[in-house]
Scaffold this motif. Structure first.
Motif, PDB file in Angstrom:
ATOM      1  N   PHE A  31      31.390  43.206  50.661  1.00  0.00           N
ATOM      2  CA  PHE A  31      30.796  42.136  49.854  1.00  0.00           C
ATOM      3  C   PHE A  31      29.527  42.635  49.164  1.00  0.00           C
ATOM      4  O   PHE A  31      29.296  42.352  47.988  1.00  0.00           O
ATOM      5  N   ASP A  32      28.705  43.378  49.890  1.00  0.00           N
ATOM      6  CA  ASP A  32      27.450  43.885  49.324  1.00  0.00           C
ATOM      7  C   ASP A  32      27.699  44.790  48.120  1.00  0.00           C
ATOM      8  O   ASP A  32      26.990  44.699  47.118  1.00  0.00           O
ATOM      9  N   ARG A  33      28.715  45.653  48.207  1.00  0.00           N
ATOM     10  CA  ARG A  33      29.052  46.528  47.064  1.00  0.00           C
ATOM     11  C   ARG A  33      29.437  45.683  45.864  1.00  0.00           C
ATOM     12  O   ARG A  33      29.009  45.947  44.736  1.00  0.00           O
ATOM     13  N   PHE A  34      30.259  44.661  46.093  1.00  0.00           N
ATOM     14  CA  PHE A  34      30.679  43.773  45.011  1.00  0.00           C
ATOM     15  C   PHE A  34      29.458  43.084  44.403  1.00  0.00           C
ATOM     16  O   PHE A  34      29.266  43.099  43.188  1.00  0.00           O
ATOM     17  N   GLN A  50      35.766  27.389  32.610  1.00  0.00           N
ATOM     18  CA  GLN A  50      34.522  27.053  33.296  1.00  0.00           C
ATOM     19  C   GLN A  50      33.588  28.258  33.274  1.00  0.00           C
ATOM     20  O   GLN A  50      34.004  29.377  33.579  1.00  0.00           O
ATOM     21  N   VAL A  51      32.328  28.039  32.932  1.00  0.00           N
ATOM     22  CA  VAL A  51      31.323  29.100  32.974  1.00  0.00           C
ATOM     23  C   VAL A  51      30.617  29.026  34.319  1.00  0.00           C
ATOM     24  O   VAL A  51      30.121  27.967  34.709  1.00  0.00           O
ATOM     25  N   ILE A  52      30.608  30.151  35.040  1.00  0.00           N
ATOM     26  CA  ILE A  52      29.935  30.190  36.340  1.00  0.00           C
ATOM     27  C   ILE A  52      28.913  31.321  36.352  1.00  0.00           C
ATOM     28  O   ILE A  52      29.115  32.357  35.727  1.00  0.00           O
ATOM     29  N   ASP A  53      27.829  31.094  37.066  1.00  0.00           N
ATOM     30  CA  ASP A  53      26.786  32.107  37.155  1.00  0.00           C
ATOM     31  C   ASP A  53      27.009  32.997  38.379  1.00  0.00           C
ATOM     32  O   ASP A  53      27.935  32.776  39.174  1.00  0.00           O
ATOM     33  N   ALA A  59      28.844  32.875  45.992  1.00  0.00           N
ATOM     34  CA  ALA A  59      29.072  31.894  47.060  1.00  0.00           C
ATOM     35  C   ALA A  59      30.567  31.677  47.278  1.00  0.00           C
ATOM     36  O   ALA A  59      31.045  31.610  48.413  1.00  0.00           O
ATOM     37  N   GLY A  60      31.310  31.601  46.174  1.00  0.00           N
ATOM     38  CA  GLY A  60      32.764  31.434  46.287  1.00  0.00           C
ATOM     39  C   GLY A  60      33.440  32.653  46.889  1.00  0.00           C
ATOM     40  O   GLY A  60      34.331  32.522  47.738  1.00  0.00           O
ATOM     41  N   TRP A  62      32.011  34.888  48.847  1.00  0.00           N
ATOM     42  CA  TRP A  62      31.599  34.985  50.256  1.00  0.00           C
ATOM     43  C   TRP A  62      32.503  34.121  51.142  1.00  0.00           C
ATOM     44  O   TRP A  62      32.963  34.551  52.194  1.00  0.00           O
ATOM     45  N   SER A  63      32.786  32.907  50.690  1.00  0.00           N
ATOM     46  CA  SER A  63      33.595  31.983  51.495  1.00  0.00           C
ATOM     47  C   SER A  63      35.081  32.338  51.479  1.00  0.00           C
ATOM     48  O   SER A  63      35.848  31.801  52.271  1.00  0.00           O
ATOM     49  N   ALA A  64      35.497  33.247  50.605  1.00  0.00           N
ATOM     50  CA  ALA A  64      36.912  33.604  50.490  1.00  0.00           C
ATOM     51  C   ALA A  64      37.298  34.820  51.338  1.00  0.00           C
ATOM     52  O   ALA A  64      38.412  35.327  51.223  1.00  0.00           O
ATOM     53  N   ARG A  65      36.401  35.264  52.202  1.00  0.00           N
ATOM     54  CA  ARG A  65      36.705  36.429  53.049  1.00  0.00           C
ATOM     55  C   ARG A  65      37.973  36.167  53.859  1.00  0.00           C
ATOM     56  O   ARG A  65      38.091  35.169  54.563  1.00  0.00           O
ATOM     57  N   ASN A  66      38.941  37.071  53.716  1.00  0.00           N
ATOM     58  CA  ASN A  66      40.215  37.034  54.431  1.00  0.00           C
ATOM     59  C   ASN A  66      40.982  35.731  54.213  1.00  0.00           C
ATOM     60  O   ASN A  66      41.819  35.357  55.015  1.00  0.00           O
ATOM     61  N   ALA A  67      40.725  35.054  53.101  1.00  0.00           N
ATOM     62  CA  ALA A  67      41.417  33.797  52.806  1.00  0.00           C
ATOM     63  C   ALA A  67      42.838  34.021  52.315  1.00  0.00           C
ATOM     64  O   ALA A  67      43.661  33.104  52.358  1.00  0.00           O
TER      65      ALA A  67
END
Length: 132
Positions: A31-34, A50-53, A59-60, A62-67
């Motif tokens: 995640f840190d590399r990304f 949709q425009v996202i920052d 945040a999205g 991070w929450s998608a780990r192994n989803a």
């Protein structure tokens, strides 16, 4: 072949980290590399317009780990569209795969040359039709 020999590696590395994070129980360093590859002012236009920052994207992610176990992203058709000083515009195809399901996106991105490689500044994705 892109004019910058490491450009394909840069594009593939970011997407490999994203796929590893979403498709496995990856260690936080993935995640840190990304996250570290994204400029502080990064933004993205999604396939639904949709425009996202940067903070929202991270945040999205991070929450998608192994989803999505087994998730992969294949990159192809890399093209350098334009370069001016430290700004590089690229276009490529990204295909998301999980099991038998897949989806394709045509991606245009602006990367900024930095001391340690490139930082992703902007991404714009458009849904692309599946190949036969």
């Amino acid at each position: 072949m892109p004019e910058h020999p490491d450009l394909a590696d840069v594009i593939e590395a970011l997407h490999s980290d994203l796929a590893e994070w979403m498709g496995s129980n990856a260690p936080p360093k993935v995640f840190d590399r990304f996250a570290n590859a994204l400029h502080d002012d990064f933004s993205s236009v999604t396939t639904v317009g949709q425009v996202i920052d940067r903070d929202t994207l991270l945040a999205g992610v991070w929450s998608a780990r192994n989803a999505q176990p087994g998730f992969t992203i294949e990159i192809s058709d890399i093209e350098e569209v334009a370069q001016s000083g430290t700004i590089l515009t690229v276009r490529f195809t990204a295909e998301n795969r999980q099991g038998a399901a897949s989806s394709r996106r045509l991606v245009t991105a602006i990367l900024l040359s930095a001391d340690h490689g490139y930082l992703w500044r902007l991404v714009h994705e458009t849904t692309a039709p599946a190949t036969e």
